[in-house]
Design a protein around this motif. Structure first.
Motif, PDB file in Angstrom:
ATOM      1  N   GLN A  20      33.621  29.059  52.794  1.00 20.23           N
ATOM      2  CA  GLN A  20      34.592  30.102  52.486  1.00 20.23           C
ATOM      3  C   GLN A  20      35.444  29.662  51.301  1.00 20.23           C
ATOM      4  O   GLN A  20      35.744  28.481  51.136  1.00 20.23           O
ATOM      5  CB  GLN A  20      35.458  30.395  53.707  1.00 20.23           C
ATOM      6  CG  GLN A  20      34.681  31.086  54.802  1.00 20.23           C
ATOM      7  CD  GLN A  20      35.558  31.578  55.927  1.00 20.23           C
ATOM      8  OE1 GLN A  20      36.759  31.340  55.956  1.00 20.23           O
ATOM      9  NE2 GLN A  20      34.950  32.277  56.874  1.00 20.23           N
ATOM     10  N   LEU A  21      35.798  30.635  50.468  1.00 18.70           N
ATOM     11  CA  LEU A  21      36.543  30.352  49.243  1.00 18.70           C
ATOM     12  C   LEU A  21      37.911  31.012  49.303  1.00 18.70           C
ATOM     13  O   LEU A  21      38.010  32.240  49.294  1.00 18.70           O
ATOM     14  CB  LEU A  21      35.766  30.867  48.028  1.00 18.70           C
ATOM     15  CG  LEU A  21      34.331  30.353  47.883  1.00 18.70           C
ATOM     16  CD1 LEU A  21      33.610  31.088  46.771  1.00 18.70           C
ATOM     17  CD2 LEU A  21      34.339  28.852  47.648  1.00 18.70           C
ATOM     18  N   ALA A  22      38.950  30.205  49.353  1.00 14.38           N
ATOM     19  CA  ALA A  22      40.308  30.741  49.423  1.00 14.38           C
ATOM     20  C   ALA A  22      40.981  30.791  48.055  1.00 14.38           C
ATOM     21  O   ALA A  22      41.901  31.576  47.842  1.00 14.38           O
ATOM     22  CB  ALA A  22      41.156  29.894  50.376  1.00 14.38           C
ATOM     23  N   HIS A  23      40.527  29.958  47.127  1.00 12.15           N
ATOM     24  CA  HIS A  23      41.194  29.842  45.835  1.00 12.15           C
ATOM     25  C   HIS A  23      40.286  30.340  44.709  1.00 12.15           C
ATOM     26  O   HIS A  23      39.781  29.569  43.896  1.00 12.15           O
ATOM     27  CB  HIS A  23      41.609  28.385  45.601  1.00 12.15           C
ATOM     28  CG  HIS A  23      42.527  27.871  46.661  1.00 12.15           C
ATOM     29  ND1 HIS A  23      42.088  27.100  47.706  1.00 12.15           N
ATOM     30  CD2 HIS A  23      43.846  28.059  46.857  1.00 12.15           C
ATOM     31  CE1 HIS A  23      43.104  26.810  48.497  1.00 12.15           C
ATOM     32  NE2 HIS A  23      44.184  27.386  47.997  1.00 12.15           N
ATOM     33  N   ILE A  24      40.081  31.648  44.673  1.00 14.63           N
ATOM     34  CA  ILE A  24      39.256  32.284  43.648  1.00 14.63           C
ATOM     35  C   ILE A  24      39.978  33.504  43.116  1.00 14.63           C
ATOM     36  O   ILE A  24      40.908  34.022  43.744  1.00 14.63           O
ATOM     37  CB  ILE A  24      37.869  32.695  44.190  1.00 14.63           C
ATOM     38  CG1 ILE A  24      38.028  33.631  45.400  1.00 14.63           C
ATOM     39  CG2 ILE A  24      37.030  31.473  44.519  1.00 14.63           C
ATOM     40  CD1 ILE A  24      36.745  34.288  45.873  1.00 14.63           C
ATOM     41  N   ARG A  25      39.513  33.965  41.969  1.00 16.42           N
ATOM     42  CA  ARG A  25      40.013  35.212  41.384  1.00 16.42           C
ATOM     43  C   ARG A  25      38.871  35.808  40.566  1.00 16.42           C
ATOM     44  O   ARG A  25      37.955  35.094  40.153  1.00 16.42           O
ATOM     45  CB  ARG A  25      41.229  34.969  40.500  1.00 16.42           C
ATOM     46  CG  ARG A  25      40.928  34.118  39.293  1.00 16.42           C
ATOM     47  CD  ARG A  25      42.097  34.051  38.311  1.00 16.42           C
ATOM     48  NE  ARG A  25      41.801  33.206  37.182  1.00 16.42           N
ATOM     49  CZ  ARG A  25      41.026  33.543  36.145  1.00 16.42           C
ATOM     50  NH1 ARG A  25      40.460  34.723  36.085  1.00 16.42           N
ATOM     51  NH2 ARG A  25      40.814  32.692  35.148  1.00 16.42           N
ATOM     52  N   PRO A  26      38.918  37.130  40.342  1.00 21.13           N
ATOM     53  CA  PRO A  26      37.900  37.719  39.464  1.00 21.13           C
ATOM     54  C   PRO A  26      38.046  37.158  38.048  1.00 21.13           C
ATOM     55  O   PRO A  26      39.160  36.990  37.545  1.00 21.13           O
ATOM     56  CB  PRO A  26      38.212  39.214  39.491  1.00 21.13           C
ATOM     57  CG  PRO A  26      38.968  39.418  40.757  1.00 21.13           C
ATOM     58  CD  PRO A  26      39.760  38.150  40.943  1.00 21.13           C
ATOM     59  N   ARG A  27      36.916  36.845  37.443  1.00 22.21           N
ATOM     60  CA  ARG A  27      36.919  36.396  36.050  1.00 22.21           C
ATOM     61  C   ARG A  27      37.442  37.539  35.186  1.00 22.21           C
ATOM     62  O   ARG A  27      37.054  38.698  35.367  1.00 22.21           O
ATOM     63  CB  ARG A  27      35.491  36.018  35.647  1.00 22.21           C
ATOM     64  CG  ARG A  27      35.377  35.496  34.252  1.00 22.21           C
ATOM     65  CD  ARG A  27      33.952  35.053  33.995  1.00 22.21           C
ATOM     66  NE  ARG A  27      33.740  34.889  32.577  1.00 22.21           N
ATOM     67  CZ  ARG A  27      32.561  34.706  32.031  1.00 22.21           C
ATOM     68  NH1 ARG A  27      31.478  34.647  32.778  1.00 22.21           N
ATOM     69  NH2 ARG A  27      32.449  34.578  30.732  1.00 22.21           N
ATOM     70  N   THR A  28      38.313  37.240  34.264  1.00 24.99           N
ATOM     71  CA  THR A  28      38.916  38.252  33.398  1.00 24.99           C
ATOM     72  C   THR A  28      37.831  39.117  32.754  1.00 24.99           C
ATOM     73  O   THR A  28      36.856  38.599  32.217  1.00 24.99           O
ATOM     74  CB  THR A  28      39.776  37.578  32.314  1.00 24.99           C
ATOM     75  OG1 THR A  28      40.788  36.795  32.956  1.00 24.99           O
ATOM     76  CG2 THR A  28      40.426  38.604  31.400  1.00 24.99           C
ATOM     77  N   GLY A  29      38.006  40.423  32.835  1.00 26.06           N
ATOM     78  CA  GLY A  29      37.091  41.366  32.211  1.00 26.06           C
ATOM     79  C   GLY A  29      35.830  41.670  32.994  1.00 26.06           C
ATOM     80  O   GLY A  29      34.950  42.364  32.493  1.00 26.06           O
ATOM     81  N   THR A  30      35.731  41.178  34.244  1.00 27.64           N
ATOM     82  CA  THR A  30      34.492  41.399  34.998  1.00 27.64           C
ATOM     83  C   THR A  30      34.684  42.222  36.264  1.00 27.64           C
ATOM     84  O   THR A  30      33.753  42.328  37.051  1.00 27.64           O
ATOM     85  CB  THR A  30      33.826  40.067  35.412  1.00 27.64           C
ATOM     86  OG1 THR A  30      34.621  39.423  36.412  1.00 27.64           O
ATOM     87  CG2 THR A  30      33.619  39.159  34.224  1.00 27.64           C
ATOM     88  N   PHE A  31      35.841  42.805  36.492  1.00 25.20           N
ATOM     89  CA  PHE A  31      36.036  43.574  37.726  1.00 25.20           C
ATOM     90  C   PHE A  31      35.757  45.050  37.461  1.00 25.20           C
ATOM     91  O   PHE A  31      36.358  45.653  36.581  1.00 25.20           O
ATOM     92  CB  PHE A  31      37.455  43.407  38.269  1.00 25.20           C
ATOM     93  CG  PHE A  31      37.610  43.985  39.648  1.00 25.20           C
ATOM     94  CD1 PHE A  31      37.237  43.259  40.759  1.00 25.20           C
ATOM     95  CD2 PHE A  31      38.105  45.268  39.829  1.00 25.20           C
ATOM     96  CE1 PHE A  31      37.353  43.788  42.034  1.00 25.20           C
ATOM     97  CE2 PHE A  31      38.229  45.807  41.094  1.00 25.20           C
ATOM     98  CZ  PHE A  31      37.851  45.065  42.201  1.00 25.20           C
ATOM     99  N   TYR A  32      34.829  45.603  38.241  1.00 23.64           N
ATOM    100  CA  TYR A  32      34.457  47.014  38.132  1.00 23.64           C
ATOM    101  C   TYR A  32      34.705  47.676  39.481  1.00 23.64           C
ATOM    102  O   TYR A  32      34.460  47.071  40.520  1.00 23.64           O
ATOM    103  CB  TYR A  32      32.970  47.156  37.773  1.00 23.64           C
ATOM    104  CG  TYR A  32      32.614  46.503  36.461  1.00 23.64           C
ATOM    105  CD1 TYR A  32      32.674  47.226  35.280  1.00 23.64           C
ATOM    106  CD2 TYR A  32      32.231  45.168  36.405  1.00 23.64           C
ATOM    107  CE1 TYR A  32      32.350  46.637  34.070  1.00 23.64           C
ATOM    108  CE2 TYR A  32      31.907  44.577  35.191  1.00 23.64           C
ATOM    109  CZ  TYR A  32      31.968  45.308  34.036  1.00 23.64           C
ATOM    110  OH  TYR A  32      31.649  44.719  32.850  1.00 23.64           O
ATOM    111  N   TYR A  33      35.151  48.936  39.445  1.00 26.73           N
ATOM    112  CA  TYR A  33      35.448  49.654  40.680  1.00 26.73           C
ATOM    113  C   TYR A  33      35.136  51.128  40.476  1.00 26.73           C
ATOM    114  O   TYR A  33      35.399  51.677  39.407  1.00 26.73           O
ATOM    115  CB  TYR A  33      36.935  49.487  41.042  1.00 26.73           C
ATOM    116  CG  TYR A  33      37.343  50.304  42.240  1.00 26.73           C
ATOM    117  CD1 TYR A  33      37.200  49.790  43.516  1.00 26.73           C
ATOM    118  CD2 TYR A  33      37.844  51.582  42.090  1.00 26.73           C
ATOM    119  CE1 TYR A  33      37.549  50.543  44.623  1.00 26.73           C
ATOM    120  CE2 TYR A  33      38.198  52.347  43.188  1.00 26.73           C
ATOM    121  CZ  TYR A  33      38.051  51.819  44.455  1.00 26.73           C
ATOM    122  OH  TYR A  33      38.383  52.561  45.551  1.00 26.73           O
ATOM    123  N   GLY A  34      34.595  51.774  41.514  1.00 26.60           N
ATOM    124  CA  GLY A  34      34.347  53.209  41.458  1.00 26.60           C
ATOM    125  C   GLY A  34      33.802  53.684  42.776  1.00 26.60           C
ATOM    126  O   GLY A  34      33.584  52.900  43.705  1.00 26.60           O
TER     127      GLY A  34
END
Length: 114
Positions: A20-34
């Protein structure tokens, strides 16, 4: 995008990862949603934060750094539904059958990776 979507998707990936990964974030410019119909979709690449443990840093390499794809029906939980292969398909998320084609087109096939 609902304000909490990015945090919810990140937390879902962290919980569903092994380890399990507690210390992560989306890489800048790579988050897509729809959404298509009543199903929401998201895609992101994740990177470790400065607080990441050694195990989290190792898990974030190779496949851990690939684009991940998620879906959520109604008010359900975000679920990891696919991951890019290695090497990544040159068609990006258009090659991921779980992502509706109109959404992949709207996201420019998720190819705008910095």
């Amino acid at each position: 995008m609902p304000p909490a979507a990015k945090a919810e998707v990140t937390a879902a990936y962290g919980r569903q990862s092994r380890p399990q990964l507690a210390h992560i974030r989306p890489r800048t410019g790579t988050f897509y949603y729809g959404s298509c119909g009543s199903t929401a979709y998201a895609a992101a690449m994740f990177v470790p934060t400065a607080a990441a443990t050694y195990a989290e840093q190792v898990a974030s390499q190779d496949d851990g750094a690939a684009m991940k794809y998620f879906s959520r029906s109604g008010n359900g939980s975000w679920t990891l539904i696919a991951s890019d292969g290695l090497p990544r398909d040159p068609h990006g998320c258009a090659a991921i059958r779980q992502i509706p084609a109109p959404l992949a087109a709207l996201w420019a096939d998720c190819l705008a990776v910095p």
